[in-house]
Design a protein around this motif. Sequence first.
Motif, PDB file in Angstrom:
ATOM      1  N   LYS A  79      -8.111  21.448 -17.749  1.00  0.00           N
ATOM      2  CA  LYS A  79      -7.399  20.263 -17.293  1.00  0.00           C
ATOM      3  C   LYS A  79      -6.299  20.688 -16.317  1.00  0.00           C
ATOM      4  O   LYS A  79      -5.766  21.798 -16.404  1.00  0.00           O
ATOM      5  N   LYS A  80      -5.925  19.793 -15.430  1.00  0.00           N
ATOM      6  CA  LYS A  80      -4.897  20.138 -14.445  1.00  0.00           C
ATOM      7  C   LYS A  80      -3.515  20.237 -15.084  1.00  0.00           C
ATOM      8  O   LYS A  80      -2.749  21.145 -14.781  1.00  0.00           O
ATOM      9  N   ASP A  81      -3.194  19.291 -15.937  1.00  0.00           N
ATOM     10  CA  ASP A  81      -1.851  19.253 -16.523  1.00  0.00           C
ATOM     11  C   ASP A  81      -1.937  19.270 -18.045  1.00  0.00           C
ATOM     12  O   ASP A  81      -1.903  18.223 -18.684  1.00  0.00           O
ATOM     13  N   TYR A  82      -2.042  20.435 -18.609  1.00  0.00           N
ATOM     14  CA  TYR A  82      -2.040  20.522 -20.063  1.00  0.00           C
ATOM     15  C   TYR A  82      -0.770  21.222 -20.527  1.00  0.00           C
ATOM     16  O   TYR A  82      -0.152  22.001 -19.780  1.00  0.00           O
ATOM     17  N   ILE A  83      -0.367  20.908 -21.736  1.00  0.00           N
ATOM     18  CA  ILE A  83       0.836  21.502 -22.319  1.00  0.00           C
ATOM     19  C   ILE A  83       0.531  22.946 -22.694  1.00  0.00           C
ATOM     20  O   ILE A  83      -0.459  23.232 -23.357  1.00  0.00           O
ATOM     21  N   LYS A  84       1.388  23.853 -22.280  1.00  0.00           N
ATOM     22  CA  LYS A  84       1.083  25.288 -22.432  1.00  0.00           C
ATOM     23  C   LYS A  84       1.708  25.930 -23.663  1.00  0.00           C
ATOM     24  O   LYS A  84       1.285  27.004 -24.083  1.00  0.00           O
ATOM     25  N   THR A  85       2.726  25.302 -24.236  1.00  0.00           N
ATOM     26  CA  THR A  85       3.386  25.895 -25.396  1.00  0.00           C
ATOM     27  C   THR A  85       3.639  24.827 -26.457  1.00  0.00           C
ATOM     28  O   THR A  85       3.534  23.633 -26.203  1.00  0.00           O
TER      29      THR A  85
END
Length: 572
Positions: free
Chosen positions: A457-463
């Motif tokens: 996905k382009k904008d996923y939460i990373k932490t």
Amino acid sequence: MTARKRKVSKIIKKHQLDVSFHIIDNLFLSVDGKIDHYLDGVKLCLDLAKSKLFKHVINNLKALDVEEEKIYQPSIKDKKLEGLEYDVAIIGGGVIGSSVAMQLSIYPLKVIVLEKEEDIALEASSRNDGCIHPGIDLKKNSLKLYHLRRSLKMIKPLSEQLDFDYAEDGQMIVFSKWGYAQAAKLYLSHKVRSNNIPGYVYLKKEKLWEKEPNLDKKFKYGFFFPQCGAVSPYEMSIALMEYAHSNGVEVSLNTCVEGFSIEDNRISEIKTNRGKMRAKLVINAAGVFAEDIAKLAHDHYFSIHPRKGTDIILDKDSYPLLSTSGMTALDSLKARKKSHSKGGGVIPTVDKNALIGPNAIETPYKDDYSVDRTIYDALFKKYQNYMPSLNKGMTLTYFTGVRAPTYEEDFIVERGHFIQNIIHAAGIQSPGLTSAPSIGLTIKDLCLEYFHIHETKKDYIKTRKRIPLIKDLNDEEKEKLIKSDSSFGKICCRCEEISLGSVKEAIRRCFDVPTVDAIKKRVRVGMGKCQGGFCRPEVMMEIAKSLNIDLKDVRIKGEESNLLDIGGHFDD
């Protein structure tokens, strides 16, 4: 009769059992018939698996000494999932299901986790010692070793990314006899090289006693593995699932898979107590129930033989009186091999309690979480042998978990054999917790290959960030947090120093209706010496307020676990 069939017949004859067998697809051996004793069937199937004549041994024996087990199923019946469609359905919300969900959550897939309990990680994924193992006794070409070796490189970065505790205290094996220690040194040196696992430090007498001052002085030789340690298994599972949930994975609790519709060797529909739904791909991560799911899916080609183990948790005052690292004492490596237990010993937890156990006992019952008094006594007797300061007065609580080994004693992480759109993560026993990140990665790759997906996905939460606990903060951080929400300044659990604000945040983060036990697992409220005697009423009142329900309707854990039979309603 072929040579292979003759060998099978010979093994059955050795066990003196009147049973039959048949071969499936020239790969799998099914053993059929009736026997008097369950354990006789387990021993036979283990022997057949050791012969390596077949990929998997399937135990279809009916043991006359085994009563039919009533497996827990949620009583709720509704249409919550009726007609819904997903790309991936993960069956099982333990550490493996959570790892898979975490890995898949960053890709453009519609994913749901189906868990029959009222929270995630309530069975084997919370009922274990939390050890991150070095893998010294794993077979060279096993999936266990492959996934453990890869996970040992992943676990620390993952703990930082998802903000869960990983205590790299190391693990120790100690010996009292010089001859056994020298044999162990040769064995371990070979294992370190051949298995490509982290090395060890050899300690003698004074160096060993300096590191482990509470060790009985008859133990004079130790092998310390520094790159291992412990996690809280349910904290890790919750962190994985919270991350997945924040990136769009749905979690359906109190959801039991009751069957499948099969068309053209594919699962076309999943039948649950909450309606019929569809998924293009099914992940079987059902732990000790993985064989049951495989049967329902018409993809039954392996067997699970449940194995239970008991652990005893000691209070925090005992921590400095015992071991500084996970420790096992042996006078031969054969004893460790025969135990079917990769962990065990006196183990410091990430929360600075100490834990002793587990043992390993075959059981026909998948939901057998009983703790036998004789086992409790035997564990103390065993570990007092090398930690004399250990005593029963240190006991805080105890629990039993049920592991899920196959007869081959190895993991199954692969696409189905008869059904095209199922992936099995089965036979996940020790070191399953250690191996979970790698298993999740492998299943993610199988899923992406199935869907021909290459981009995230382009904008996923990373932490993911943990729930803040006042006791972990400095004065400046405490002041800032309390200013943002004054309830963080009110301590409701004295033993663990947990504030009401942390409890409120834990309630908010629950995937479904919060229970007292779910809050306990998220912020340790009620895990101290009083075991909730002081804080439980306040937690219950906060749950009642948040749900706008009567106090008597607040559940401790699971259905029909209400503590109170009095009224009491809370206004906003």
